[in-house]
Design a protein around this motif. Structure first.
Motif, PDB file in Angstrom:
ATOM      1  N   ARG A 110       0.816  -1.253  -0.155  1.00 12.95           N
ATOM      2  CA  ARG A 110      -0.068   0.023   0.160  1.00 12.95           C
ATOM      3  C   ARG A 110       0.924   1.340   0.130  1.00 12.95           C
ATOM      4  NH1 ARG A 110      -5.228   0.214   1.983  1.00 12.95           N
ATOM      5  NH2 ARG A 110      -4.549   1.542   3.872  1.00 12.95           N
ATOM      6  N   ALA A 111       2.166   1.055   0.595  1.00 11.42           N
ATOM      7  CA  ALA A 111       3.045   2.283   0.704  1.00 11.42           C
ATOM      8  C   ALA A 111       3.973   2.393  -0.368  1.00 11.42           C
ATOM      9  CB  ALA A 111       3.644   2.288   2.153  1.00 11.42           C
ATOM     10  N   GLY A 112       4.087   1.412  -1.353  1.00 13.54           N
ATOM     11  CA  GLY A 112       4.972   1.207  -2.245  1.00 13.54           C
ATOM     12  C   GLY A 112       6.246   1.152  -1.769  1.00 13.54           C
ATOM     13  N   ARG A 113       6.604   0.390  -0.782  1.00  6.90           N
ATOM     14  CA  ARG A 113       7.874   0.388   0.035  1.00  6.90           C
ATOM     15  C   ARG A 113       8.054  -1.308   0.222  1.00  6.90           C
ATOM     16  NH1 ARG A 113       7.977   3.886   5.059  1.00  6.90           N
ATOM     17  NH2 ARG A 113      10.046   3.545   5.006  1.00  6.90           N
ATOM     18  N   PRO A 114       9.361  -1.675   0.098  1.00  2.00           N
ATOM     19  CA  PRO A 114       9.609  -3.065   0.433  1.00  2.00           C
ATOM     20  C   PRO A 114       9.716  -3.049   2.019  1.00  2.00           C
ATOM     21  CG  PRO A 114      11.693  -1.874  -0.279  1.00  2.00           C
ATOM     22  CD  PRO A 114      10.325  -0.968  -0.368  1.00  2.00           C
ATOM     23  N   VAL A 115       9.694  -4.381   2.427  1.00  5.53           N
ATOM     24  CA  VAL A 115       9.617  -4.486   3.741  1.00  5.53           C
ATOM     25  C   VAL A 115      10.675  -4.137   4.823  1.00  5.53           C
ATOM     26  CG1 VAL A 115       9.657  -6.514   5.573  1.00  5.53           C
ATOM     27  CG2 VAL A 115       8.063  -6.391   3.881  1.00  5.53           C
ATOM     28  N   HIS A 116      12.036  -4.237   3.818  1.00  6.99           N
ATOM     29  CA  HIS A 116      13.214  -4.015   4.585  1.00  6.99           C
ATOM     30  C   HIS A 116      13.232  -2.452   4.961  1.00  6.99           C
ATOM     31  CE1 HIS A 116      14.367  -3.570   0.244  1.00  6.99           C
ATOM     32  NE2 HIS A 116      14.883  -2.696   0.643  1.00  6.99           N
ATOM     33  N   ARG A 117      12.426  -1.681   4.266  1.00  4.79           N
ATOM     34  CA  ARG A 117      12.291  -0.056   4.597  1.00  4.79           C
ATOM     35  C   ARG A 117      11.494   0.117   5.645  1.00  4.79           C
ATOM     36  NH1 ARG A 117      11.596   3.375  -0.559  1.00  4.79           N
ATOM     37  NH2 ARG A 117      11.671   5.231   0.970  1.00  4.79           N
ATOM     38  N   LEU A 118      10.357  -0.619   5.529  1.00  5.01           N
ATOM     39  CA  LEU A 118       9.571  -0.724   6.867  1.00  5.01           C
ATOM     40  C   LEU A 118      10.314  -1.017   8.003  1.00  5.01           C
ATOM     41  CD1 LEU A 118       6.121  -2.461   5.559  1.00  5.01           C
ATOM     42  CD2 LEU A 118       6.765  -0.026   5.385  1.00  5.01           C
ATOM     43  N   LEU A 119      11.242  -1.631   7.937  1.00  7.10           N
ATOM     44  CA  LEU A 119      12.045  -2.371   9.280  1.00  7.10           C
ATOM     45  C   LEU A 119      13.238  -1.658   9.502  1.00  7.10           C
ATOM     46  CD1 LEU A 119      11.682  -6.177   8.764  1.00  7.10           C
ATOM     47  CD2 LEU A 119      10.185  -4.727  10.099  1.00  7.10           C
ATOM     48  N   GLY A 120      13.521  -0.394   8.805  1.00  2.00           N
ATOM     49  CA  GLY A 120      14.490   0.523   8.927  1.00  2.00           C
ATOM     50  C   GLY A 120      15.869   0.389   7.870  1.00  2.00           C
ATOM     51  N   ALA A 121      16.110  -0.362   7.264  1.00  5.89           N
ATOM     52  CA  ALA A 121      16.957  -0.642   6.319  1.00  5.89           C
ATOM     53  C   ALA A 121      16.558   0.076   4.940  1.00  5.89           C
ATOM     54  CB  ALA A 121      17.339  -2.088   6.000  1.00  5.89           C
ATOM     55  N   ALA A 122      17.586   0.764   4.488  1.00  2.00           N
ATOM     56  CA  ALA A 122      17.570   1.481   3.404  1.00  2.00           C
ATOM     57  C   ALA A 122      17.745   0.977   1.981  1.00  2.00           C
ATOM     58  CB  ALA A 122      18.554   2.916   3.148  1.00  2.00           C
ATOM     59  N   ALA A 123      18.736  -0.180   1.937  1.00  2.00           N
ATOM     60  CA  ALA A 123      19.064  -0.966   0.775  1.00  2.00           C
ATOM     61  C   ALA A 123      18.599  -2.474   1.179  1.00  2.00           C
ATOM     62  CB  ALA A 123      20.459  -1.079   0.807  1.00  2.00           C
ATOM     63  N   PRO A 124      18.298  -2.940   0.043  1.00  2.00           N
ATOM     64  CA  PRO A 124      17.775  -4.325   0.241  1.00  2.00           C
ATOM     65  C   PRO A 124      18.964  -5.217   0.821  1.00  2.00           C
ATOM     66  CG  PRO A 124      17.343  -3.653  -2.004  1.00  2.00           C
ATOM     67  CD  PRO A 124      18.040  -2.720  -1.339  1.00  2.00           C
ATOM     68  N   PRO A 125      18.596  -5.979   1.761  1.00  2.00           N
ATOM     69  CA  PRO A 125      19.911  -6.918   2.295  1.00  2.00           C
ATOM     70  C   PRO A 125      20.227  -7.999   1.408  1.00  2.00           C
ATOM     71  CG  PRO A 125      17.965  -6.606   4.084  1.00  2.00           C
ATOM     72  CD  PRO A 125      17.543  -5.942   2.750  1.00  2.00           C
ATOM     73  N   VAL A 126      21.421  -8.239   1.421  1.00  2.00           N
ATOM     74  CA  VAL A 126      22.058  -9.401   0.805  1.00  2.00           C
ATOM     75  C   VAL A 126      22.806 -10.308   1.794  1.00  2.00           C
ATOM     76  CG1 VAL A 126      23.506 -10.230  -1.304  1.00  2.00           C
ATOM     77  CG2 VAL A 126      21.931  -8.223  -1.649  1.00  2.00           C
ATOM     78  N   ALA A 127      22.723 -11.709   1.768  1.00  2.00           N
ATOM     79  CA  ALA A 127      23.551 -12.218   2.664  1.00  2.00           C
ATOM     80  C   ALA A 127      23.820 -13.573   2.249  1.00  2.00           C
ATOM     81  CB  ALA A 127      22.530 -12.356   4.092  1.00  2.00           C
ATOM     82  N   VAL A 128      25.137 -14.093   2.561  1.00  2.00           N
ATOM     83  CA  VAL A 128      25.663 -15.376   2.288  1.00  2.00           C
ATOM     84  C   VAL A 128      24.738 -16.302   3.405  1.00  2.00           C
ATOM     85  CG1 VAL A 128      27.585 -16.930   2.591  1.00  2.00           C
ATOM     86  CG2 VAL A 128      27.692 -14.697   1.440  1.00  2.00           C
ATOM     87  N   THR A 129      24.119 -17.333   2.588  1.00  2.00           N
ATOM     88  CA  THR A 129      23.320 -18.312   3.788  1.00  2.00           C
ATOM     89  C   THR A 129      23.981 -19.530   3.786  1.00  2.00           C
ATOM     90  OG1 THR A 129      21.437 -19.452   4.024  1.00  2.00           O
ATOM     91  CG2 THR A 129      22.085 -19.057   1.713  1.00  2.00           C
ATOM     92  N   ALA A 130      23.931 -20.171   4.875  1.00  2.00           N
ATOM     93  CA  ALA A 130      24.388 -21.530   5.099  1.00  2.00           C
ATOM     94  C   ALA A 130      23.417 -22.642   4.390  1.00  2.00           C
ATOM     95  CB  ALA A 130      24.556 -21.860   6.697  1.00  2.00           C
TER      96      ALA A 130
END
Length: 352
Positions: A110-130
């Motif tokens: 509804r806000a046109g925003r990804p969830v990470h931005r709703l949670l306080g992160a500006a850029a999309p998280p990228v992470a090495v996963t096990a």
């Protein structure tokens, strides 16, 4: 707002054996929340360990959906959930996490925003996963590890806790031999006694294991903390670190805590845990249950907060009914699309 449920059977690509059980399939319940023509989705999966079967999940998610429908819009419902005002007393964390995920997805769209931005992160998280290798034959473990390394996986988590600990040692040894550059994590799921752990951890440290999750049975956090103080490997609490109060008792005593959103109650609960351990010497691991990309997506939007990411539950499935977080190359990526950024893959046969 209105809410609806669907159930789905998630079959694993192959049986996953850990110290206390072997899993071949898991049921999931999808919660959909709709408002003004937009919809958000969340997922809860069954768990014998947490006492959640599909009928229980459906009953509790029906109640949760009815509770959400009392609010005039998803934004006010999400704020109440974040403040702990809308989840009924005794609601399992997995149900709260699924309801929160559906609201985050809907509010983000509804806000046109990804969830990470709703949670306080500006850029999309990228992470090495096990990527997990279960308790299996040495030959199969070697084949899996070789394929994972060739696919780009940098971190391999090895399940342990067989009746003969030498089997665990040898499995780690063959994995180390065929994937010499991989970072190795070890997870006995609480199968060892303190005496066994003290004897074994030095051997695994010599094999280059980076850290060990929950080496001893849960229920005695003091014993786990004391073991962590003597261990040659960082100790990450999992079954002993369920919620914020558990983590506060362990902060500074263990080197890590494995936070699963279905275990703690969702993304905002995970952020409170991260805040509680900041500066304590205890670091965050983000883990998961075996689930679809829908179930994993909220944690992926938090992945930049974690020292260790173990977000491979969707990679263990024979067919993932959702897509959008990657991981096949050993890296999970949050989408920059509004909401959770995942999409359902056509008509999935297991849906009812």
């Amino acid at each position: 707002m209105k809410a609806g449920l669907r159930t789905v059977r998630l079959d694993l690509a192959e049986p996953l054996r850990i110290s206390r059980s072997t899993m071949t399939t898991r049921d999931a319940v999808w919660l959909t929340v709709e408002h003004d023509g937009a919809s958000g989705h969340g997922e809860a999966v069954t768990s014998v360990y947490y006492g959640l079967d599909v009928d229980t999940l459906k009953r509790l998610l029906t109640v949760a959906g009815a509770e959400l429908a009392r609010f005039p819009d998803p934004e006010s419902a999400l704020e109440a959930l974040r403040a702990g005002e809308s989840a009924g007393e005794g609601t399992p964390p997995a149900v709260t996490a699924a309801a929160e995920a559906a609201l985050l997805d809907l509010v983000g769209k509804r806000a046109g925003r990804p969830v990470h931005r709703l949670l306080g992160a500006a850029a999309p998280p990228v992470a090495v996963t096990a990527r997990t290798i279960g308790i299996t034959s040495l030959a199969h473990a070697a084949t899996q590890a070789r394929c994972l390394a060739a696919s780009g996986f940098e971190v391999i988590k090895v399940k342990a806790g067989t009746p003969d600990p030498e089997d665990d040692v040898e499995r780690v040894r063959v994995i180390r031999d065929v994937a010499p550059r991989a970072r190795l994590l070890l997870d006995p799921n609480g199968a060892w006694t303190v005496v066994q752990a003290e004897a074994l951890l030095h051997r695994f440290a010599d094999l280059g294991v980076e850290a060990v999750e929950q080496p001893v049975a849960p229920g005695d956090p003091e014993a786990l903390g004391a073991l962590a103080e003597r261990s040659p490997l960082p100790v990450i609490a999992d079954e002993d670190a369920v919620d914020l109060e558990d983590v506060r008792r362990l902060a500074g005593r263990v080197q890590g805590v494995n936070v699963k959103l279905a275990k703690c109650g969702g993304a905002h609960a995970a952020l409170r845990i991260a805040e509680a351990i900041a500066g304590s010497g205890t670091e965050l691991m983000l883990g998961c249950l075996t689930a679809s990309s829908l179930g994993l997506a909220p944690a992926v939007h938090l992945a930049d907060r974690a020292r260790w990411a173990d977000l491979d539950g969707h990679l263990l499935l024979a067919h993932d009914p959702w897509t959008g977080i990657g991981g096949e190359d050993g890296v999970v990526r949050a989408s920059d699309r509004p909401g959770l950024g995942v999409q359902e893959v056509g008509a999935y046969e297991g849906v009812a």
